[in-house]
Design an enzyme around this catalytic site. Structure first.
Site, PDB file in Angstrom:
ATOM      1  CE  LYS A  72      13.376  -5.989   3.950  1.00 23.82           C
ATOM      2  NZ  LYS A  72      12.856  -6.281   5.293  1.00 23.82           N
ATOM      3  CD  GLU A 116      -2.615   1.828   3.973  1.00 25.58           C
ATOM      4  OE1 GLU A 116      -1.421   2.174   3.919  1.00 25.58           O
ATOM      5  OE2 GLU A 116      -3.051   0.824   3.388  1.00 25.58           O
ATOM      6  CB  CYS A 120      -3.205  -3.458   1.164  1.00 28.89           C
ATOM      7  SG  CYS A 120      -3.579  -5.072   0.479  1.00 28.89           S
ATOM      8  CD  GLU A 131      -0.133  -5.627  -5.935  1.00 27.92           C
ATOM      9  OE1 GLU A 131      -1.046  -4.895  -5.516  1.00 27.92           O
ATOM     10  OE2 GLU A 131      -0.220  -6.300  -6.967  1.00 27.92           O
TER      11      GLU A 131
HETATM   12  P1  NAD Z   1       6.701  -0.860   4.663  1.00 27.49           P
HETATM   13  O1  NAD Z   1       6.644  -0.149   3.367  1.00 27.49           O
HETATM   14  O2  NAD Z   1       7.156  -0.140   5.852  1.00 27.49           O
HETATM   15  O3  NAD Z   1       7.633  -2.153   4.558  1.00 27.49           O
HETATM   16  C1  NAD Z   1       7.444  -3.133   3.564  1.00 27.49           C
HETATM   17  C2  NAD Z   1       8.754  -3.834   3.321  1.00 27.49           C
HETATM   18  O4  NAD Z   1       9.673  -2.910   2.757  1.00 27.49           O
HETATM   19  C3  NAD Z   1       9.416  -4.390   4.577  1.00 27.49           C
HETATM   20  O5  NAD Z   1      10.033  -5.619   4.282  1.00 27.49           O
HETATM   21  C4  NAD Z   1      10.457  -3.325   4.890  1.00 27.49           C
HETATM   22  O6  NAD Z   1      11.555  -3.823   5.628  1.00 27.49           O
HETATM   23  C5  NAD Z   1      10.882  -2.905   3.499  1.00 27.49           C
HETATM   24  N1  NAD Z   1      11.491  -1.581   3.412  1.00 27.49           N
HETATM   25  C6  NAD Z   1      11.385  -0.532   4.270  1.00 27.49           C
HETATM   26  N2  NAD Z   1      12.142   0.504   3.845  1.00 27.49           N
HETATM   27  C7  NAD Z   1      12.721   0.106   2.688  1.00 27.49           C
HETATM   28  C8  NAD Z   1      13.609   0.751   1.764  1.00 27.49           C
HETATM   29  N3  NAD Z   1      14.044   1.987   1.940  1.00 27.49           N
HETATM   30  N4  NAD Z   1      13.998   0.059   0.676  1.00 27.49           N
HETATM   31  C9  NAD Z   1      13.554  -1.198   0.456  1.00 27.49           C
HETATM   32  N5  NAD Z   1      12.726  -1.853   1.304  1.00 27.49           N
HETATM   33  C10 NAD Z   1      12.311  -1.212   2.404  1.00 27.49           C
HETATM   34  O7  NAD Z   1       5.241  -1.471   4.829  1.00 27.49           O
HETATM   35  P2  NAD Z   1       4.685  -2.323   6.045  1.00 27.49           P
HETATM   36  O8  NAD Z   1       4.475  -1.374   7.174  1.00 27.49           O
HETATM   37  O9  NAD Z   1       5.503  -3.547   6.242  1.00 27.49           O
HETATM   38  O10 NAD Z   1       3.271  -2.796   5.458  1.00 27.49           O
HETATM   39  C11 NAD Z   1       2.157  -2.006   5.481  1.00 27.49           C
HETATM   40  C12 NAD Z   1       1.914  -1.372   4.125  1.00 27.49           C
HETATM   41  O11 NAD Z   1       1.843  -2.371   3.106  1.00 27.49           O
HETATM   42  C13 NAD Z   1       0.576  -0.670   4.077  1.00 27.49           C
HETATM   43  O12 NAD Z   1       0.707   0.585   3.460  1.00 27.49           O
HETATM   44  C14 NAD Z   1      -0.277  -1.590   3.213  1.00 27.49           C
HETATM   45  O13 NAD Z   1      -1.339  -0.968   2.574  1.00 27.49           O
HETATM   46  C15 NAD Z   1       0.716  -2.171   2.282  1.00 27.49           C
HETATM   47  N6  NAD Z   1       0.260  -3.446   1.719  1.00 27.49           N
HETATM   48  C16 NAD Z   1      -0.189  -3.472   0.423  1.00 27.49           C
HETATM   49  C17 NAD Z   1      -0.662  -4.654  -0.133  1.00 27.49           C
HETATM   50  C18 NAD Z   1      -1.161  -4.704  -1.551  1.00 27.49           C
HETATM   51  O14 NAD Z   1      -1.308  -5.796  -2.077  1.00 27.49           O
HETATM   52  N7  NAD Z   1      -1.410  -3.574  -2.191  1.00 27.49           N
HETATM   53  C19 NAD Z   1      -0.670  -5.822   0.627  1.00 27.49           C
HETATM   54  C20 NAD Z   1      -0.210  -5.764   1.933  1.00 27.49           C
HETATM   55  C21 NAD Z   1       0.267  -4.557   2.468  1.00 27.49           C
END
Ligand code: NAD
Length: 500
Positions: A193, A400, A303, A269
């Site tokens: 997804k 963050e 991130c 991650e």
């Molecule tokens: P998010 O957590 O809002 O969403 C990530 C994914 O999870 C999306 O596909 C979203 O639709 C899905 N999601 C949302 N709610 C969910 C639920 N209840 N159950 C299952 N899936 C769900 O994050 P974002 O805003 O898309 O991305 C930004 C975040 O990602 C930042 O905190 C960033 O630091 C982190 N990030 C981490 C890394 C790493 O490698 N550590 C890399 C990239 C981004």
């Protein structure tokens, strides 16, 4: 039948046509979602909707999981050889290379990152990752373990089964590849997804996976909202493992859903608040440029972004002067204009969140040293922003922001900066700038971070692991380490001549 997104790019950096189906890709076919509903896709440069994708539902997740199981049990998993999987993966990498400009253009349109970085950083790294894991596919080795002459004991690293993969919007293509690379190499079948904000490159990748000849059901794509499709994946009883990249908040929900369903394996991650440490013996010009790249690359939506910059007191004023001058040279605007370093933030939601943090920095008494404002009248553009005179408990120092905003903080000596740098619930990455390698390396060893860059920032290689300490995550992606996320170990004990 799902509709197709057709677009002709006529930009300075890319001229050409792109055409991708807007459906879900399940069992080797393009389909509409079970409810026939759609999700708007918005161009962050204009703030306007430019297409709609099919919206998946829990029922579609069920169908995708069933297709993945069928593939895993018949034509994939232990029913295929590593060299066959490797060949398919190399073919996929060839197709990605041939479609490199299209992948980069879709990424720029959908996410807002500049075409330059989308192509020369993201697509290039994504292709290298697929080739790297293609190289592993026929090298998944167990061990022969000596016990006694009467027995032969060995281990097999078997594919874990059907895996769910949930990815964010900041590096849509790269995050997809970090997930599918080790999963395909080890023989797992996938239900993926993407983020609802940036679904387009995953649609083109699904097309390329199809064209490369992967058997139906090996890779399935279910677009949809996190709380619906993401939730259905993380609580599905027939998914053996979920790999998630995203926020720490949602990471907790994934773990909870995994625990409450079938205790599936989880790798996370998550977020970060990474320190950049500049000692007084650093090459100052280099430190300034790397520190800027550390925070402003990908509009701060990284991130590992180096959002807390610690500078030793003797060079603080000079660093801040040069860092400010350098930051002012970073142009913000149209991601398809090759002169621009930074495009728009990904969404209205993200724009509001970043501006909220900028307001909070001002309200809590920090000095807004540079930036902090909108660029233009449409889209989600924000100037690169520097805060000074902060206190450790301010929100802009602790949380963050995920935008082009940093705090520049003074420190006294080596011991002081290690304490300040480690004062975070996160531990994803860090960097140290010093020309004294003994000092740099001993500091690197004291930092609580999954990656420490010495005299560079944000440099990633497919063969070097990446992941977090503390609340930045569980497990490692990339490198040989990631293979263990997708295999499970079986010990076989053969009796040669012991009688009972
Ligand atoms: P998010 O957590 O809002 O969403 C990530 C994914 O999870 C999306 O596909 C979203 O639709 C899905 N999601 C949302 N709610 C969910 C639920 N209840 N159950 C299952 N899936 C769900 O994050 P974002 O805003 O898309 O991305 C930004 C975040 O990602 C930042 O905190 C960033 O630091 C982190 N990030 C981490 C890394 C790493 O490698 N550590 C890399 C990239 C981004």
């Amino acid at each position: 039948m799902p509709e197709t997104f057709k677009h002709t790019f006529d930009t300075a950096v890319f001229k050409g046509d792109v055409s991708v189906p807007l459906g879900l890709y399940i069992d080797g076919k393009w389909v509409d979602g079970a409810n026939n509903t759609t999700i708007d896709v918005i161009n962050p440069t204009t703030g306007k909707t430019f297409t709609k994708i099919a919206e998946g539902t829990p029922k579609d997740v069920d169908t995708a999981v069933a297709a993945a199981h069928k593939a895993f049990e018949t034509v994939w998993g232990l029913n295929t050889t590593g060299s066959d999987r490797s060949r398919l993966m190399h073919k996929l990498a060839d197709l990605m290379e041939a479609n490199g400009d299209r992948l980069a253009a879709l990424e720029s349109l959908d996410n807002g990152k500049t075409f330059h970085f989308a192509k020369n950083t993201d697509v290039e790294h994504a292709v290298a990752c697929i080739r790297y894991y293609a190289g592993w596919a026929d090298k998944i080795l167990g061990q022969v373990i000596e016990t006694s002459e009467a027995k032969l004991c060995y281990t097999r690293h078997e594919p874990i089964g059907v895996v769910g993969q949930i990815i964010p919007w900041n590096f849509p293509l790269v995050m997809m590849i970090w997930k599918i690379g080790p999963a395909l190499a080890t023989g797992c079948a996938i239900v993926m997804k993407p983020s609802e904000f940036t679904p387009l490159t995953a649609l083109l990748m699904s097309q390329l996976i199809h064209e490369a000849g992967f058997p139906p059901g090996v890779f399935n794509l279910v677009n949809g909202y996190g709380g619906v499709v993401g939730q259905a994946i993380s609580e599905h009883p027939r998914i053996e493992k979920v790999a998630f990249t995203g926020s720490t908040l949602v990471g907790r929900k994934i773990m909870e859903a995994a625990a409450k369903s079938n205790l599936k394996n989880v790798t996370l991650e998550l977020g970060g608040k990474s320190p950049t440490i500049v000692f007084d013996d650093a090459d100052l010009d280099q430190a300034v440029k790397w520190a800027a790249f550390g925070i402003y690359f990908n509009h701060g939506q990284t991130c590992s972004a180096g959002s807390r910059i610690f500078v030793q007191e003797g060079i603080y004023d000079e660093f801040l002067k040069r860092f400010t001058e350098h930051t002012k040279t970073l142009k913000v605007g149209d991601p398809f204009n090759p002169e621009n370093f930074q495009g728009p933030q990904v969404s209205q939601q993200q724009y509001d969140r970043i501006m909220g943090y900028i307001d909070s920095g001002k309200e809590q008494g920090a000095t807004l040293h540079l930036g902090g404002s909108r660029v233009g009248n449409e889209g989600y553009f924000i100037t690169p922003t520097i805060f000074t005179d902060t206190k450790p408990n301010m929100k802009i120092v602790k949380e963050e922001i995920f935008g082009p905003v940093c705090v520049v903080i003074k420190f006294k000596d080596d011991a002081d900066v290690v304490v300040q740098a480690n004062d975070s619930v996160y531990g994803l990455a860090a960097s140290v700038f010093s020309q004294n390698l003994t000092r740099a390396i001993s500091t690197a060893h004291k930092l609580q971070a999954g990656t420490v860059w010495v005299n560079n920032y944000n440099m990633l290689h497919p063969n070097v692991p990446f992941g977090g300490y503390k609340q930045s995550g569980i497990g490692r992606e990339l490198g040989e380490y990631a293979l263990s996320n997708y295999t499970t170990t079986k010990a076989v004990q053969v009796n040669l001549h012991i009688k009972i």
